[in-house]
Design a protein around this motif. Sequence first.
Motif, PDB file in Angstrom:
ATOM      1  N   PHE A  74       0.827  -1.206   0.000  1.00 60.62           N
ATOM      2  CA  PHE A  74       0.000   0.000   0.000  1.00 60.62           C
ATOM      3  C   PHE A  74       0.864   1.260   0.000  1.00 60.62           C
ATOM      4  CE2 PHE A  74      -2.240   3.442   2.208  1.00 60.62           C
ATOM      5  CZ  PHE A  74      -3.352   3.567   1.392  1.00 60.62           C
TER       6      PHE A  74
ATOM      7  N   ALA B  53       2.677   1.900  -3.130  1.00 57.97           N
ATOM      8  CA  ALA B  53       1.786   2.557  -4.093  1.00 57.97           C
ATOM      9  C   ALA B  53       1.727   4.057  -3.845  1.00 57.97           C
ATOM     10  CB  ALA B  53       0.384   1.948  -4.012  1.00 57.97           C
TER      11      ALA B  53
ATOM     12  N   ALA C 247      -9.538  -1.085  -2.544  1.00 52.83           N
ATOM     13  CA  ALA C 247      -8.226  -1.179  -3.192  1.00 52.83           C
ATOM     14  C   ALA C 247      -8.372  -1.396  -4.695  1.00 52.83           C
ATOM     15  CB  ALA C 247      -7.421  -2.320  -2.564  1.00 52.83           C
TER      16      ALA C 247
ATOM     17  N   GLY D 230      -7.394   1.479  -7.481  1.00 52.47           N
ATOM     18  CA  GLY D 230      -6.347   1.152  -8.446  1.00 52.47           C
ATOM     19  C   GLY D 230      -6.797   1.416  -9.875  1.00 52.47           C
TER      20      GLY D 230
ATOM     21  N   ARG E  23      -9.830   5.287  -1.783  1.00 54.66           N
ATOM     22  CA  ARG E  23      -8.499   4.972  -1.238  1.00 54.66           C
ATOM     23  C   ARG E  23      -8.341   5.375   0.215  1.00 54.66           C
ATOM     24  NH1 ARG E  23      -3.255   7.939  -3.582  1.00 54.66           N
ATOM     25  NH2 ARG E  23      -4.017   9.501  -2.089  1.00 54.66           N
TER      26      ARG E  23
ATOM     27  N   HIS F 237       1.077   2.955  -9.235  1.00 52.30           N
ATOM     28  CA  HIS F 237       0.082   3.198  -8.186  1.00 52.30           C
ATOM     29  C   HIS F 237      -1.161   2.344  -8.413  1.00 52.30           C
ATOM     30  CE1 HIS F 237      -3.099   5.630  -6.105  1.00 52.30           C
ATOM     31  NE2 HIS F 237      -2.159   5.690  -5.184  1.00 52.30           N
TER      32      HIS F 237
ATOM     33  N   LEU G 120      -2.074  -0.996  -5.987  1.00 48.34           N
ATOM     34  CA  LEU G 120      -3.314  -0.906  -5.221  1.00 48.34           C
ATOM     35  C   LEU G 120      -4.328  -1.951  -5.675  1.00 48.34           C
ATOM     36  CD1 LEU G 120      -4.254   2.870  -4.729  1.00 48.34           C
ATOM     37  CD2 LEU G 120      -3.816   1.175  -2.964  1.00 48.34           C
TER      38      LEU G 120
ATOM     39  N   CYS H 219      -2.921  -4.878  -3.215  1.00 47.86           N
ATOM     40  CA  CYS H 219      -3.730  -4.661  -2.008  1.00 47.86           C
ATOM     41  C   CYS H 219      -5.100  -5.326  -2.118  1.00 47.86           C
ATOM     42  CB  CYS H 219      -3.895  -3.165  -1.751  1.00 47.86           C
ATOM     43  SG  CYS H 219      -2.366  -2.345  -1.258  1.00 47.86           S
TER      44      CYS H 219
END
Length: 392
Positions: free
Chosen positions: A27, A30, A88, A92, A118, A174, A178, A182
């Motif tokens: 996380f 990211a 997540a 993303g 987020r 990123h 994510l 995640c």
Amino acid sequence: MILPGIGLRLAEAGKGRLVAKLFYFVFYAAIGSLAPFFNVYLHGAGLSGQQIGLLSGLLPLVALVASPFWGALADRWQIHRQVLALCAFVSGGISLLFLPFSGFWALVGLVVLLSFFRTPIPAIVDASVMDLVKQTGSSYGRQRLWGSLGFVLLSFGLGRLVVLTDLAPIFWLHGLLLGIGCGLLGLLLPIERRENPTGLWEGLGVLIGRPGFGAFLVALVLAGIALSGYINFLSLHMMALGGSEAQVGLAWALAAILEIPMMAFGSRWMGRFSQRRLILTGFVGFAAVWLVMGLATTPTALLLAIPFSGASYAIFWMAAVGYTAAVAPPGMGATAQALTGAAQAGLGWAIGSVLAGSVWDVYGGEGVYLVSAAVMLAAAGVFAWGSRTERE
């Protein structure tokens, strides 16, 4: 000899701590791939300091609603893993939409959506990890330090690789970290279900009524105002002093580097002090570092000061998470963490982003950091005054 049932629980707890470490690492990696260069990207897109401040202010403004909403939803229905995975995965995907779209109003829409999904992630994970470490006798800092490590590695690495003419990789990293990383880890995080969690409104009433908690929330709003100036304009301040892209990445890595040893070993000696004293120490430490950063005239001077801000953050954040967990009613850990996050990273951050953007346009980085230092001292004063009943 370890009984089979106890051995099984210990093995499950060990797996849980591993998943928590991996989740924090991915996380914050990211975050480290996007945060150092996001405002540089906005500046390159032609946005003014005030527009950057307004856009940055939207993230926490949405968080003011999103964090309590998702935290309360997870606590009420005991669906923490599902909420984590959903938030997540969606955040993303939203990150990748920054690639084809541009323009101020398109960015406004994307920032609002990204913040809504987020923002609640750290609060839910922190609440779950606090429950986990209480059961196993471990420490929150030993789990959270992996997030600082992920942030350092990505921010420093990208600072040496990216060029200002092509910032697309920050959105790809990123989004993938994510959405995939995640998203999957969120489903594996062991979160204890409570059969009879405290009712939402009853729990909120108990929480707000705790001695000193109201002052804590007000202090967090002020801290958010100060922190937003520090974070939102760090990259631009570095470049205004003549720093390079590599030095921007290094600055963000140094901002987190001292968090790692502090979180790894700090719990041993921090346990000797009250959470109140540690929170105040973090506040005053921030103010001192930002005073130096505001007076810095070279990138080197800025780089030398930045690591001590990370040390202040580690002290403050471990104590703040522990304080919140201690006052949260049973079954409302995620809601309590989300509420404190909404105060600091929501309302405070939103106000501070607009304020810092206006200060930047007139006084530059020196003004932003001197104002942030003054506001953080005000946060320390409010918390010291409001929490005095805890000592009496």
